[in-house]
Scaffold this active site. Structure first.
Site, short mmCIF file in Angstrom:
data_model
loop_
_atom_site.label_atom_id
_atom_site.label_comp_id
_atom_site.label_asym_id
_atom_site.label_seq_id
_atom_site.Cartn_x
_atom_site.Cartn_y
_atom_site.Cartn_z
N ASP A 70 -7.08 -8.27 4.08
CA ASP A 70 -6.27 -9.10 3.18
C ASP A 70 -5.78 -10.38 3.85
OD1 ASP A 70 -6.57 -7.31 1.11
OD2 ASP A 70 -4.72 -6.22 1.56
N ARG A 88 -13.03 -6.92 -11.99
CA ARG A 88 -13.36 -6.28 -10.70
C ARG A 88 -14.14 -4.98 -10.88
NH1 ARG A 88 -8.07 -6.42 -7.03
NH2 ARG A 88 -9.61 -5.81 -5.47
N SER A 126 0.84 -1.21 0.00
CA SER A 126 0.00 0.00 0.00
C SER A 126 0.87 1.26 0.00
CB SER A 126 -0.90 0.02 1.24
OG SER A 126 -1.82 -1.04 1.19
C1 S3P Z 1 -5.58 -1.36 -0.22
C2 S3P Z 1 -6.88 -1.42 0.24
C3 S3P Z 1 -7.64 -2.65 0.37
C4 S3P Z 1 -6.74 -3.89 0.30
C5 S3P Z 1 -5.72 -3.79 -0.80
C6 S3P Z 1 -4.83 -2.58 -0.57
C7 S3P Z 1 -4.91 -0.06 -0.32
O1 S3P Z 1 -8.57 -2.74 -0.70
O2 S3P Z 1 -7.53 -5.05 0.13
O3 S3P Z 1 -4.91 -4.95 -0.83
O4 S3P Z 1 -3.67 -0.02 -0.48
O5 S3P Z 1 -5.61 0.96 -0.25
P1 S3P Z 1 -10.05 -2.10 -0.61
O6 S3P Z 1 -9.93 -0.63 -0.69
O7 S3P Z 1 -10.78 -2.69 -1.79
O8 S3P Z 1 -10.61 -2.59 0.70
#
Ligand code: S3P
Length: 450
Positions: free
Chosen positions: A327, A129, A29
């Site tokens: 996750d 998606r 992230s």
């Molecule tokens: C993330 C947010 C999450 C997570 C993804 C990384 C991010 O997704 O599942 O692996 O870096 O903002 P969502 O925003 O769909 O919950």
């Protein structure tokens, strides 16, 4: 299959104790955000510890296509010469974000208030998606989107030439959506307000402040209200990317389920918006301790020590914790298979729209390996068999999903018979050193022919 290759079948054999240190890669992230915010600053941002996985490399490529100079210096050191807020050039070609929902959604937000048109695509997983969760809010700024039916990629976004500020309540718990709106708000005069009912990972807010933007966060009855003042001049930063707690989850869980194990996973960020798995594992009776607890770059950090835990018990996971471990449910379901009793996971509908439908992918694979799983739209229950009692023996589909592939490799380490996946290629999107790292600890994970 990685986004660019053919399938890589893999098998994990039951193994002896896992021991030693696991130095997991940088946070995914934070790596995406470092490149994107670096590209929106004026001057040189230096990044060390960047995750050099396919997802992040696709974002680096995209930032180059928007006009930023992105240079790899080796050893996880990168620099980005940004073009400034509103400075994105129109890419000459389609932007391919590979497997990465975070990459495509954040970049869509960042370009939505620039006067450019961009076509996005991805791999077979990403192109399934939902993107309406981002195209709905960016339309409020004045951007337009035309994609395939159901709001899927490939999709063209026509950025707003004269964007207006927005107040947006995020309808689902999603840091990607929140971040897309905040990044769009950067190039808009006035204040953009984003409200999230449940707190999700807060890296964007923290990093925007680090880059010099004016951001305030208030907790109200409506939720977390984030207010961003638009059109700042972002200041380049020196960023040390912390190691990824979501990647740490794999060696931690492997040690917890594999007899005799004792593994240290150093330097893991324990930001409360990310650390829900570790709290849950401790509630299940896992022998998991935090050593050398400290603060780094304003974030809590510790070395995680995980040891084999023979007396795990199933629990009902607090649904309020879901966003902080979203996750990690696939690998938690593997740990749950080795616990005594039921592990109940509720309020997790978002798992159905990740890189794969993660409830379906894990439930199907666990059942094939002898574990009973019940599921509904937004919940699932793993009926644990207890340590030593998971049969294993099946080949599972990874559905182009790195976390599904790695989770089944962990299952194989402590099952009675080997566990295989049809394709371990996607592991390279987030954890390119997974195989050597697990081998170093003593696991037997190998590429195989099915
Ligand atoms: C993330 C947010 C999450 C997570 C993804 C990384 C991010 O997704 O599942 O692996 O870096 O903002 P969502 O925003 O769909 O919950």
């Amino acid at each position: 299959m990685s986004s660019h290759g053919s399938p890589i079948p893999m098998t994990s054999q039951p193994c002896g104790p896992l021991t030693g240190e696991a130095h997991v890669p940088g946070d995914k992230s934070i790596s995406h955000r470092s490149l994107i915010l670096g590209a929106m600053a004026v001057g040189e941002t230096r990044i060390s510890g960047l995750l050099e996985g396919e997802d992040v490399l696709d974002t680096a490529k995209a930032m180059r296509a928007f006009g930023a100079e992105v240079i790899e210096h080796g050893g996880g050191e990168w620099s980005v010469h940004g073009v400034g807020v509103g400075g994105f050039a129109e890419p000459d070609n389609v932007i391919d974000c590979g497997n990465s929902g975070t990459g495509v959604r954040l970049i869509m937000g960042a370009m939505a208030t620039c006067d450019i048109s961009v076509t996005f695509t991805g791999d077979a997983s990403l192109n399934k998606r939902p993107m309406a969760r981002v195209t709905d809010p960016i339309a409020l700024f004045g951007a337009q989107a035309v994609g395939r039916s159901g709001g899927r990629l490939p999709m063209t976004i026509v950025g707003a030439a004269a964007p207006v500020p927005v107040r947006y309540v995020v309808p689902m718990p999603s840091a990607q959506v929140k971040s897309a709106v905040l990044l769009a708000g950067l190039n808009v005069p006035g204040q953009t307000v984003v409200i999230e009912k449940e707190a999700t990972r807060d890296h964007t807010e923290r990093m925007l402040v680090g880059f010099g933007a004016e951001v305030s966060v208030e907790k109200t009855d409506e939720g977390r209200v984030i207010t961003l003042t638009g059109q700042p001049e972002l200041q380049p930063q020196t960023i040390v990317v912390p190691r990824d707690p979501s990647s740490a989850a794999f060696p931690v869980c492997a040690a917890i389920v594999t007899p005799g194990s004792d593994v240290l996973v150093p330097n893991i960020g324990l930001n409360p918006t990310r650390a829900g798995l570790f709290t849950t594992l401790r509630e299940m009776g896992a022998d998991l301790t935090y050593e050398n607890e400290r603060e780094e770059g304003g974030e809590p950090v510790a070395d995680l020590r995980a040891r084999f835990s023979p007396d795990l018990k199933g629990i009902e996971v607090d649904p309020a914790r879901a966003a902080s471990m979203i996750d990690e449910y696939p690998v938690l379901s593997v740990v749950a298979a080795f616990a005594q009793g039921d592990t109940v996971m509720k309020g997790v509908k978002e798992l159905r729209v990740k890189e794969s439908d993660r409830i379906d992918a894990m439930a199907t694979g666990l059942r094939a390996n002898g574990v009973t799983v019940d599921e509904g739209d937004d919940w699932w229950v793993v009926h644990g068999l207890g340590h030593g009692n998971v049969p294993g023996g099946a080949t599972c589909a990874s559905h182009l999903d790195h976390r599904i592939a790695m989770s089944f490799m962990i299952l194989g380490m402590a099952a009675q018979t080997p566990v295989s996946v049809d394709d371990g290629g996607p592991i390279a999107t987030s954890f390119p050193i997974f195989e050597p790292l697990m081998a170093e600890l003593g696991a037997d994970v190998a590429r195989t022919d099915v």
